[in-house]
Design a protein around this motif. Structure first.
Motif, PDB file in Angstrom:
ATOM      1  N   LEU A  49       0.833  -1.205   0.000  1.00 32.40           N
ATOM      2  CA  LEU A  49       0.000   0.000   0.000  1.00 32.40           C
ATOM      3  C   LEU A  49       0.868   1.256   0.000  1.00 32.40           C
ATOM      4  O   LEU A  49       0.579   2.232  -0.703  1.00 32.40           O
ATOM      5  CB  LEU A  49      -0.930  -0.004   1.212  1.00 32.40           C
ATOM      6  N   ASN A  72      -5.686   0.866  -3.559  1.00 33.46           N
ATOM      7  CA  ASN A  72      -6.716   0.709  -2.532  1.00 33.46           C
ATOM      8  C   ASN A  72      -6.773  -0.744  -2.086  1.00 33.46           C
ATOM      9  O   ASN A  72      -6.039  -1.602  -2.600  1.00 33.46           O
ATOM     10  CB  ASN A  72      -8.085   1.171  -3.053  1.00 33.46           C
ATOM     11  N   THR A  73      -7.648  -1.022  -1.125  1.00 36.02           N
ATOM     12  CA  THR A  73      -7.720  -2.371  -0.563  1.00 36.02           C
ATOM     13  C   THR A  73      -8.256  -3.390  -1.567  1.00 36.02           C
ATOM     14  O   THR A  73      -7.935  -4.574  -1.475  1.00 36.02           O
ATOM     15  CB  THR A  73      -8.604  -2.377   0.696  1.00 36.02           C
ATOM     16  N   THR A  74      -9.074  -2.948  -2.522  1.00 33.14           N
ATOM     17  CA  THR A  74      -9.565  -3.881  -3.542  1.00 33.14           C
ATOM     18  C   THR A  74      -8.408  -4.409  -4.377  1.00 33.14           C
ATOM     19  O   THR A  74      -8.297  -5.621  -4.634  1.00 33.14           O
ATOM     20  CB  THR A  74     -10.594  -3.188  -4.451  1.00 33.14           C
TER      21      THR A  74
END
Length: 403
Positions: A244, A250-252
């Protein structure tokens, strides 16, 4: 009649692949449960009106129970038989997993998770021991890789499926569903095993000399297993955070990258399982270790330089090279049958204690010196594993008999 290649040497009515797939389904369910609680921690903390830090102990409770129970379960399977130990472990797991889904307080939830971990720790090494008992030595790496692929698949498919299910039934319903899934897969496994006309009897031998010889023979692969999982703990604990920071949007996208990590681990299991069958388990381990240490060096450099694409590629190839664990289990199974359960249980404990030590070191190092040093320490762990496997080659002529 001469059995065809791949047929069960104990009973022609149950092919090796069928037994391996049935055990892999059990390992899939166990792996899903091992990993599913972490994504639920926020929901669980809300349910019990406690802090997130407090619910974090649920993960520790399960992992500690899983690690500590394995040696006792392996020893019991050597004394009472594989099937009674395996059946008792699965029944107890269903009971305590159900209790986890119904627990009224955080304390009872933690106790249920710890007991579920203990019973899960009783299933995994015994399943691998059963493979060692009924599968010919040359085929063990490939068959054990099938079991390991079931466990690895739980991170790729099991956890996402659990999260999807939780949107409909919540975290409690998901844990109850896991209990039901193990009950169904356990019933199928028992029905399959009843078709086996004979399973090797385990002679009652427990002399101190045999125990000493067991440790003298297996300490190199135990060390390699510990170091492999220490490296995994060092790398994987802060790999998502590092990705990250290095530019994953992003987390997706992060979930997609981590799914790739799991997929490459699955592919690695297939590759090194076959390699272990064709070239020998020890050779497969040594090849994988050298690839692994190279990928850790590349990952450390990519993290230092800020190259996201190289970091992702190196992490995926690291995951693939990590998949020599079935070959280490095959080596652990190459002992007399009356010590096989104990040997594989010690291997299991070495792996997960290595993971806990690696994660603890990562916690101490990452925030102070960053991910490049953390990944480099993973390389040091693998170097120690390589040294232990080199030592094993010198000990091989003195291996104990009765395999």
């Amino acid at each position: 009649m001469v059995p065809s290649k791949g047929a069960d040497p104990i009973s022609h009515s149950v092919p090796i692949r069928t037994l391996a797939l049935a055990l892999a389904v059990v390992m899939f369910v166990m792996g899903a449960d091992l990993n599913i609680v972490s994504p639920f921690l926020i929901d669980i903390s809300r349910s019990f009106h406690v802090t997130l830090a407090a619910t974090g102990w649920l993960v520790t409770a399960f992992a500690a129970g899983y690690t500590l129970a394995s040696p006792l379960a392996g020893w019991m399977s050597d004394r009472t038989g594989r099937l009674p130990t395996l059946l008792a472990g699965m029944i107890a797991f269903v009971v305590f997993e159900t209790a986890s889904g119904l627990a009224p307080t955080l304390l009872t939830e933690a106790a249920s998770r710890a007991l579920a971990g203990i019973t899960a720790g009783a299933v995994s090494p015994v399943a691998y021991s059963l493979v060692g008992d009924v599968v010919p030595k040359p085929e063990r790496p490939r068959v054990m890789a099938i079991l390991s692929m079931g466990f690895s698949a739980s991170t790729v498919a099991g956890v996402p499926l659990g999260l999807l299910l939780s949107t409909a039934v919540g975290w409690r319903g998901t844990l109850l569903a896991i209990a039901g899934a193990l009950a169904m897969s356990g019933i199928g496994l028992v029905l399959l095993l009843t078709r086996m006309s004979k399973i090797p009897a385990i002679p009652r031998q427990s002399s101190s000399r045999s125990a000493t010889e067991l440790l003298l023979q297996t300490w190199p692969q135990l060390t390699a297993s510990f170091m492999a999982f220490a490296a995994m703990g060092l790398v994987y604990t802060y790999l998502p955070t590092t990705l990250l920071r290095r530019g994953v949007p992003n987390t997706t996208w992060l979930m997609a990258v981590l799914a790739g990590y799991g997929l490459f681990n699955l592919i690695g299991n297939a590759i090194f399982g076959r390699l272990g069958e064709s070239k020998g388990a020890a050779t497969a381990v040594r090849i994988a270790q050298w690839i692994e240490i190279s990928m850790l060096a590349l990952l450390a450099l990519a993290a230092a330089w800020g190259s996201l694409a190289i970091a992702i590629a190196a992490s995926w190839l690291f995951a693939a090279s990590q998949a020599y664990i079935p070959d280490l289990k095959a080596l652990a199974a190459n002992v007399p049958i009356h010590w096989r359960g104990t040997s594989l249980a010690l291997n299991n404990t070495a792996m997960y204690s290595g993971m806990m030590v690696g994660s603890a070191i990562a916690n101490a190092v990452f925030h102070q010196w960053g991910f490049p040093l953390t990944a480099s320490l993973g390389g040091v762990a693998i170097a120690l594993g390589i040294a232990s496997m080199h030592r094993r080659r010198r000990l091989a002529p003195r291996a104990i008999q009765g395999v």
